[in-house]
Design an enzyme around this catalytic site. Sequence first.
Site, PDB file in Angstrom:
ATOM      1  CG  ASP A   1      -1.707   1.201   1.175  1.00 28.21           C
ATOM      2  OD1 ASP A   1      -2.240   1.718   0.332  1.00 28.21           O
ATOM      3  OD2 ASP A   1      -1.890   1.864   2.486  1.00 28.21           O
ATOM      4  CB  SER A   2       0.151   4.859  -0.524  1.00 30.23           C
ATOM      5  OG  SER A   2      -0.827   4.943   0.320  1.00 30.23           O
TER       6      SER A   2
ATOM      7  CE1 TYR B   1       2.761   5.627  -3.010  1.00 28.43           C
ATOM      8  CE2 TYR B   1       1.702   4.136  -4.220  1.00 28.43           C
ATOM      9  CZ  TYR B   1       2.769   4.273  -3.540  1.00 28.43           C
ATOM     10  OH  TYR B   1       3.658   3.610  -3.414  1.00 28.43           O
ATOM     11  N   GLY B   2      -2.522   9.612  -3.211  1.00 28.54           N
ATOM     12  CA  GLY B   2      -3.758  10.253  -3.785  1.00 28.54           C
ATOM     13  C   GLY B   2      -3.335  11.264  -4.719  1.00 28.54           C
TER      14      GLY B   2
ATOM     15  CB  CYS C   1      -3.197   0.847  -2.449  1.00 30.71           C
ATOM     16  SG  CYS C   1      -2.839   2.773  -2.902  1.00 30.71           S
ATOM     17  CG  ASN C   2      -9.420   1.637  -2.829  1.00 30.21           C
ATOM     18  OD1 ASN C   2     -10.314   0.969  -3.118  1.00 30.21           O
ATOM     19  ND2 ASN C   2      -9.043   1.539  -1.618  1.00 30.21           N
ATOM     20  CB  THR C   3      -4.640   5.627  -4.796  1.00 30.20           C
ATOM     21  OG1 THR C   3      -5.600   5.952  -3.810  1.00 30.20           O
ATOM     22  CG2 THR C   3      -4.365   6.662  -5.517  1.00 30.20           C
TER      23      THR C   3
ATOM     24  CD  GLU D   1       0.658   6.383   6.106  1.00 30.46           C
ATOM     25  OE1 GLU D   1       2.078   6.109   6.447  1.00 30.46           O
ATOM     26  OE2 GLU D   1       0.129   5.389   6.043  1.00 30.46           O
TER      27      GLU D   1
ATOM     28  CB  CYS E   1      -8.947   5.515   0.820  1.00 31.25           C
ATOM     29  SG  CYS E   1      -7.418   5.592   1.677  1.00 31.25           S
ATOM     30  CB  THR E   2      -6.690   0.160   2.088  1.00 32.65           C
ATOM     31  OG1 THR E   2      -5.433   0.864   1.628  1.00 32.65           O
ATOM     32  CG2 THR E   2      -7.157  -0.571   1.113  1.00 32.65           C
ATOM     33  CG  HIS E   3      -4.551   4.989   4.819  1.00 34.33           C
ATOM     34  ND1 HIS E   3      -4.002   4.698   3.619  1.00 34.33           N
ATOM     35  CD2 HIS E   3      -3.349   5.256   5.436  1.00 34.33           C
ATOM     36  CE1 HIS E   3      -2.732   4.729   3.791  1.00 34.33           C
ATOM     37  NE2 HIS E   3      -2.289   5.158   4.677  1.00 34.33           N
TER      38      HIS E   3
END
Length: 257
Positions: A13-14, A45-46, A76-78, A154, A186-188
């Site tokens: 993931d980012s 990354y978005g 990561c969706n992005t 983060e 978004c996975t976050h």
Amino acid sequence: MKDSNINPIGVFDSGLGGLSVWLELVRLMPNEDIIYFADSGNCPYGNRSKEEIIDLSIRNTEFLLRKGAKIIVVACNTATAAAIKILRKKFDVPFIGMEPAVKPAAKQTKTQHIGVLATKGTLESERFQETKNEYAKGVTVHMQIGEGLVEIVENQQINERSTLILLQQYLQPMLAHHVDKIVLGCTHYPFLRPVFDKLLPQNVDLVNPAPAVARQTLRQLERFELQTKNIIEPKYEFYTSGNEEILESFLKYIQAK
Ligand code: DGL
């Protein structure tokens, strides 16, 4: 049994968000070894260009393949929206991608209004437009860029008051339109669940695609006969391009839950 069956599942993931997918993979496949790469040094990354996200995704994949990954989960969706087609062409391993769960949300909504919270990169991608056009016919989709939310996760500022206020700003317009499903694109964002719980009325559900992604990973392992026969304790490895202490403290935080 193929030699590669004992190899790990690779996940990237980012940053730390993909750990919401890692948790589901562990739950569903408790015998599989997993290597996780958090590109926190380049997060978020978005707002990056598609080209940059593709380059970073290739680098992340190469890292996981050097570590012996038998399958790659792009948690990561992005990165999925920008890069998965290219990754599939370039590398000879199965890839599992993720995208906002518009399909189940559109199926289940009773108000015919759903919300999608995701990064700019995801919401503006061709892939998302295609998904929306295909699966949300007759349903109004209220999109919201979650500017700043990735950084909050983060930096582990989940429980700060400013987070509650920011999320409230993002949710209010959707709620005013009577959405009854909010897709976490978004996975976050699943890590913000305690804050969502404070803000959402009871009739509004969050839709997190992570369990479905874990099931899809299992199906692909079965299809390619890549499942481990391991019965000893699995090995979990974590790497980051960012701060190792932050990764370690986040792992402690999520495992204590
Ligand atoms: N977890 C990533 C996603 O699912 C966050 C992207 C970012 O770094 O902006 O899209």
